[in-house]
Design a protein around this motif. Structure first.
Motif, PDB file in Angstrom:
ATOM      1  N   THR A  12      47.787  37.808  25.838  1.00 32.94           N
ATOM      2  CA  THR A  12      47.460  36.893  26.938  1.00 32.94           C
ATOM      3  C   THR A  12      48.735  36.403  27.623  1.00 32.94           C
ATOM      4  OG1 THR A  12      47.553  34.852  25.629  1.00 32.94           O
ATOM      5  CG2 THR A  12      45.451  36.061  25.631  1.00 32.94           C
ATOM      6  N   ILE A  13      48.567  35.933  28.853  1.00 34.81           N
ATOM      7  CA  ILE A  13      49.712  35.383  29.589  1.00 34.81           C
ATOM      8  C   ILE A  13      50.283  34.150  28.881  1.00 34.81           C
ATOM      9  CG2 ILE A  13      50.446  34.360  31.795  1.00 34.81           C
ATOM     10  CD1 ILE A  13      48.314  36.271  33.108  1.00 34.81           C
ATOM     11  N   PRO A  14      49.449  33.194  28.392  1.00 34.44           N
ATOM     12  CA  PRO A  14      50.026  32.063  27.658  1.00 34.44           C
ATOM     13  C   PRO A  14      50.810  32.493  26.413  1.00 34.44           C
ATOM     14  CG  PRO A  14      47.821  31.512  28.347  1.00 34.44           C
ATOM     15  CD  PRO A  14      48.011  32.960  28.681  1.00 34.44           C
ATOM     16  N   GLU A  15      50.315  33.501  25.694  1.00 33.15           N
ATOM     17  CA  GLU A  15      51.049  33.974  24.508  1.00 33.15           C
ATOM     18  C   GLU A  15      52.446  34.447  24.917  1.00 33.15           C
ATOM     19  OE1 GLU A  15      50.889  37.529  21.134  1.00 33.15           O
ATOM     20  OE2 GLU A  15      49.196  37.278  22.508  1.00 33.15           O
ATOM     21  N   MET A  16      52.527  35.170  26.037  1.00 33.16           N
ATOM     22  CA  MET A  16      53.815  35.643  26.533  1.00 33.16           C
ATOM     23  C   MET A  16      54.687  34.473  26.992  1.00 33.16           C
ATOM     24  SD  MET A  16      55.654  36.229  29.531  1.00 33.16           S
ATOM     25  CE  MET A  16      54.430  36.266  30.845  1.00 33.16           C
ATOM     26  N   GLY A 165      36.622  39.601  57.601  1.00 29.49           N
ATOM     27  CA  GLY A 165      35.528  38.742  57.179  1.00 29.49           C
ATOM     28  C   GLY A 165      36.052  37.685  56.233  1.00 29.49           C
ATOM     29  N   ARG A 166      35.128  37.014  55.551  1.00 28.42           N
ATOM     30  CA  ARG A 166      35.553  35.950  54.636  1.00 28.42           C
ATOM     31  C   ARG A 166      36.347  36.536  53.472  1.00 28.42           C
ATOM     32  NH1 ARG A 166      31.316  31.448  52.969  1.00 28.42           N
ATOM     33  NH2 ARG A 166      30.321  33.178  51.907  1.00 28.42           N
ATOM     34  N   PRO A 167      37.407  35.832  53.035  1.00 27.53           N
ATOM     35  CA  PRO A 167      38.169  36.309  51.877  1.00 27.53           C
ATOM     36  C   PRO A 167      37.268  36.456  50.647  1.00 27.53           C
ATOM     37  CG  PRO A 167      39.315  34.504  52.968  1.00 27.53           C
ATOM     38  CD  PRO A 167      37.958  34.586  53.588  1.00 27.53           C
ATOM     39  N   LYS A 168      37.567  37.469  49.828  1.00 35.18           N
ATOM     40  CA  LYS A 168      36.800  37.705  48.596  1.00 35.18           C
ATOM     41  C   LYS A 168      37.682  37.421  47.391  1.00 35.18           C
ATOM     42  CE  LYS A 168      35.641  41.936  49.971  1.00 35.18           C
ATOM     43  NZ  LYS A 168      35.817  42.004  51.427  1.00 35.18           N
ATOM     44  N   GLY A 169      37.102  36.831  46.342  1.00 32.80           N
ATOM     45  CA  GLY A 169      37.857  36.446  45.152  1.00 32.80           C
ATOM     46  C   GLY A 169      37.988  37.596  44.170  1.00 32.80           C
ATOM     47  N   VAL A 170      39.219  38.038  43.929  1.00 32.40           N
ATOM     48  CA  VAL A 170      39.493  39.184  43.055  1.00 32.40           C
ATOM     49  C   VAL A 170      39.765  38.695  41.635  1.00 32.40           C
ATOM     50  CG1 VAL A 170      41.116  41.058  42.596  1.00 32.40           C
ATOM     51  CG2 VAL A 170      40.391  40.579  44.946  1.00 32.40           C
ATOM     52  N   LYS A 171      38.974  39.183  40.672  1.00 27.65           N
ATOM     53  CA  LYS A 171      39.106  38.757  39.273  1.00 27.65           C
ATOM     54  C   LYS A 171      39.992  39.735  38.497  1.00 27.65           C
ATOM     55  CE  LYS A 171      34.658  38.869  38.504  1.00 27.65           C
ATOM     56  NZ  LYS A 171      33.366  38.726  37.785  1.00 27.65           N
ATOM     57  N   MET A 172      41.008  39.188  37.830  1.00 26.18           N
ATOM     58  CA  MET A 172      41.896  39.984  36.968  1.00 26.18           C
ATOM     59  C   MET A 172      42.015  39.314  35.607  1.00 26.18           C
ATOM     60  SD  MET A 172      43.490  42.712  38.348  1.00 26.18           S
ATOM     61  CE  MET A 172      43.791  43.426  39.968  1.00 26.18           C
ATOM     62  N   ASN A 173      42.120  40.143  34.548  1.00 22.86           N
ATOM     63  CA  ASN A 173      42.292  39.545  33.217  1.00 22.86           C
ATOM     64  C   ASN A 173      43.752  39.561  32.771  1.00 22.86           C
ATOM     65  OD1 ASN A 173      42.907  42.038  31.874  1.00 22.86           O
ATOM     66  ND2 ASN A 173      40.735  42.471  31.543  1.00 22.86           N
ATOM     67  N   HIS A 174      43.997  38.951  31.626  1.00 20.35           N
ATOM     68  CA  HIS A 174      45.369  38.783  31.127  1.00 20.35           C
ATOM     69  C   HIS A 174      46.056  40.120  30.841  1.00 20.35           C
ATOM     70  CE1 HIS A 174      45.174  34.350  30.353  1.00 20.35           C
ATOM     71  NE2 HIS A 174      43.875  34.609  30.336  1.00 20.35           N
ATOM     72  N   LEU A 175      45.357  41.024  30.140  1.00 15.04           N
ATOM     73  CA  LEU A 175      45.986  42.274  29.714  1.00 15.04           C
ATOM     74  C   LEU A 175      46.385  43.146  30.893  1.00 15.04           C
ATOM     75  CD1 LEU A 175      43.805  43.230  26.606  1.00 15.04           C
ATOM     76  CD2 LEU A 175      46.267  42.771  26.607  1.00 15.04           C
ATOM     77  N   ALA A 210      54.568  39.579  40.270  1.00 13.29           N
ATOM     78  CA  ALA A 210      55.879  40.236  40.309  1.00 13.29           C
ATOM     79  C   ALA A 210      56.987  39.191  40.360  1.00 13.29           C
ATOM     80  CB  ALA A 210      55.963  41.171  41.508  1.00 13.29           C
ATOM     81  N   GLY A 211      56.608  37.928  40.561  1.00 14.03           N
ATOM     82  CA  GLY A 211      57.566  36.829  40.585  1.00 14.03           C
ATOM     83  C   GLY A 211      57.574  36.049  39.284  1.00 14.03           C
ATOM     84  N   CYS A 212      56.706  35.043  39.189  1.00 19.60           N
ATOM     85  CA  CYS A 212      56.738  34.114  38.045  1.00 19.60           C
ATOM     86  C   CYS A 212      56.494  34.808  36.707  1.00 19.60           C
ATOM     87  CB  CYS A 212      55.691  33.018  38.234  1.00 19.60           C
ATOM     88  SG  CYS A 212      55.923  32.047  39.732  1.00 19.60           S
ATOM     89  N   ILE A 213      55.456  35.654  36.646  1.00 17.19           N
ATOM     90  CA  ILE A 213      55.105  36.279  35.367  1.00 17.19           C
ATOM     91  C   ILE A 213      56.164  37.298  34.958  1.00 17.19           C
ATOM     92  CG2 ILE A 213      53.421  37.841  34.284  1.00 17.19           C
ATOM     93  CD1 ILE A 213      51.238  36.142  35.731  1.00 17.19           C
ATOM     94  N   ALA A 214      56.639  38.095  35.920  1.00 11.77           N
ATOM     95  CA  ALA A 214      57.696  39.060  35.610  1.00 11.77           C
ATOM     96  C   ALA A 214      58.953  38.355  35.092  1.00 11.77           C
ATOM     97  CB  ALA A 214      58.028  39.896  36.851  1.00 11.77           C
ATOM     98  N   ALA A 215      59.309  37.229  35.701  1.00 16.88           N
ATOM     99  CA  ALA A 215      60.498  36.484  35.265  1.00 16.88           C
ATOM    100  C   ALA A 215      60.347  35.999  33.825  1.00 16.88           C
ATOM    101  CB  ALA A 215      60.750  35.307  36.198  1.00 16.88           C
TER     102      ALA A 215
END
Length: 485
Positions: A12-16, A165-175, A210-215
């Motif tokens: 998970t992202i918190p574990e990292m 059109g209206r923005p759509k919410g893209v769901k991504m998981n931790h892995l 590519a910014g915060c998580i990569a850092a």
């Protein structure tokens, strides 16, 4: 810490993120004005923020919106929400109140974090949704907390830019995010100890992942930039010895204008966007600026980064292609020229929109990107334009992006957008909407059409030109061609 089946070192992202204290200790993690946090201090603040969210009723799977510019507090809040088991919903800071309210309401956010007074406005929220000031003591008022979550849990819902059109919410998981941006770190040459100035907004996939998580994956110091200002960026590069500076081509144009290039001597690595970039720009960046690597890539909210250039690619490759597919990602070109992407990084679907999800991802798992592309002889992807923008002139496919690139070479043209309009004889023909550079750069419709005839095939030449003071842009700065139509 064991390798997961997907190749990431963490589940998970918190574990990292919570491991950075042990991995990088007292090195600087975030520098934001006078605030300087070590990796250990950042971990402490993230745990406390998670406790605050937990105590304020944010449970596992609950969504929290962040409608604020890049800052240390944005990072702490986002990682705090994830550590509390919540889902981060970044909101575009360019949105007006009604646009933001639409996204926040549809996301089902339980709270909205804002920065009071940013760009002279206070951000409201829909009725019943608490508004929390990021710069208040809210993030520091809880007891340390960490929820139990799984790598397959949704980590973030990032809304598309909504040009059609209206923005759509893209769901991504931790892995998905961890695996993809560990590879991104390698290909973009992000290193431990790098000093990473982030101008890309955190509400975009690039700024957040590519910014915060990569850092955090690499142990690089983040320097958040809330509003791009070329002079301020140059001052920061010189003062803080910045080594990593990704951004759009306009950023590198700005750096080339700096009279004393010694002020930029610390810069080593950059990454720029997927738009067609002049080969001359890439050559000048390599010859006149200290960058050792400058990568280009292609991606979209629905699958993150799909392709990246490789170390050693030529100026021509970097400028005219977006590289080759990342590991575990398949890219192919459909019969009609559309770029299709398949692999572990493709989204978990659009939030509460199964019909749009089924339209985007076919039964074989291919994501239909809406972009048109082709592979060159060396297997590198070239983006030609948007599928919905293509028009057919007397049986020939015309790609607005290609025609726009030609027109931008005219010395009097500052901005241009091309669309297809009905024509009795040809079916469709091109119409160019042009913003001229200045009063002294007057250009007529007839002159521009004649200029075009010398430079492109007849079917590509616009048959009419409309001059505008400005092009209609959405909050992400993309031209809203539906309004031009």
């Amino acid at each position: 810490m064991t390798d997961s089946p997907t190749g990431s070192a963490w589940q998970t992202i918190p574990e990292m993120v919570l491991s950075v204290g042990d991995r990088f200790g007292d090195s600087e993690a975030v520098v934001d004005g006078s605030l300087r946090l070590t990796f250990r201090q950042l971990v402490d603040r993230v745990r406390v923020a998670a406790g605050t969210f937990h105590e304020s009723g944010i449970a596992k799977g609950d969504r929290v919106a962040i409608w604020a510019p890049n800052s240390a507090e944005w990072i702490i809040a986002a990682f705090g929400v994830l550590t509390a088991g919540g889902v981060v919903v970044p909101v575009n800071t360019r949105f007006k109140a009604d646009e933001a309210a639409d996204v926040i309401t549809r996301s089902g956010a339980k709270a909205v974090l804002v920065q009071k007074g940013f760009l002279g406005q206070d951000y409201p929220a829909p009725p019943g949704v608490p508004v929390i000031d990021l710069k208040s003591d809210f993030l520091t008022s809880g007891a340390p907390y960490e929820a139990q979550i799984a790598g397959t849990d949704i980590a973030d819902i990032i809304y598309t830019s909504g040009t059609t059109g209206r923005p759509k919410g893209v769901k991504m998981n931790h892995l998905q995010t961890l695996r993809l941006y560990e590879e991104w770190c390698d290909l973009a040459d992000l290193r431990e100890g790098d000093r990473y100035l982030i101008v890309n907004p955190f509400f975009h996939t690039f700024g957040l992942k590519a910014g915060c998580i990569a850092a955090m994956i690499r142990g690089a110091t983040i320097f958040p930039v809330p509003v791009f200002d070329a002079d301020a960026v140059v001052d920061l590069v010189e003062r803080e010895r910045i080594t990593m500076l990704p951004g759009p081509p306009t950023l590198y144009h700005s750096l080339l204008q700096v009279p004393d290039k010694n002020r930029l001597a610390s810069l080593r690595a950059g990454v720029t966007g997927s738009a067609d970039i002049p080969v001359e720009l890439i050559r000048r960046v390599h010859e006149e600026l200290p960058f050792q690597t400058l990568a280009t890539g292609y991606g979209l909210t629905e699958c993150g980064t799909a392709t990246l250039s490789r170390p050693g690619d030529s100026f021509e490759d970097i400028a005219t292609t977006v590289g080759v597919p990342c590991a575990g990602i398949e890219v192919r070109i459909a019969d009609d020229g559309e770029v299709l992407v398949r692999g572990y990084s493709v989204m978990q679907g659009y939030l509460d929109d199964p019909a749009a999800t089924a339209e985007a991802i076919d039964a074989d798992g291919w994501l239909h990107t809406g972009d048109l592309g082709e592979f060159n002889d060396s297997g590198r992807l070239r983006i030609i334009g948007r599928k919905k923008d293509m028009f057919i002139v007397g049986g020939f496919n015309a790609y607005p992006a290609e025609i726009e690139d030609f027109l931008l070479e005219h010395p009097g043209v500052a901005q241009v957008a091309v669309i297809g309009v009905p024509d009795e004889r040809m079916g469709q023909v091109g119409r160019a909407f042009v913003v001229v550079k200045g009063a002294g750069d007057a250009v007529s419709e007839a002159e521009l059409i004649e200029w075009s005839r010398d430079r492109m095939a007849g079917y590509k030449v616009p048959r009419s030109v409309v001059f505008l003071d400005s092009l209609p842009l959405n909050a992400s700065g993309k031209v809203m061609k539906d309004q031009l139509r």
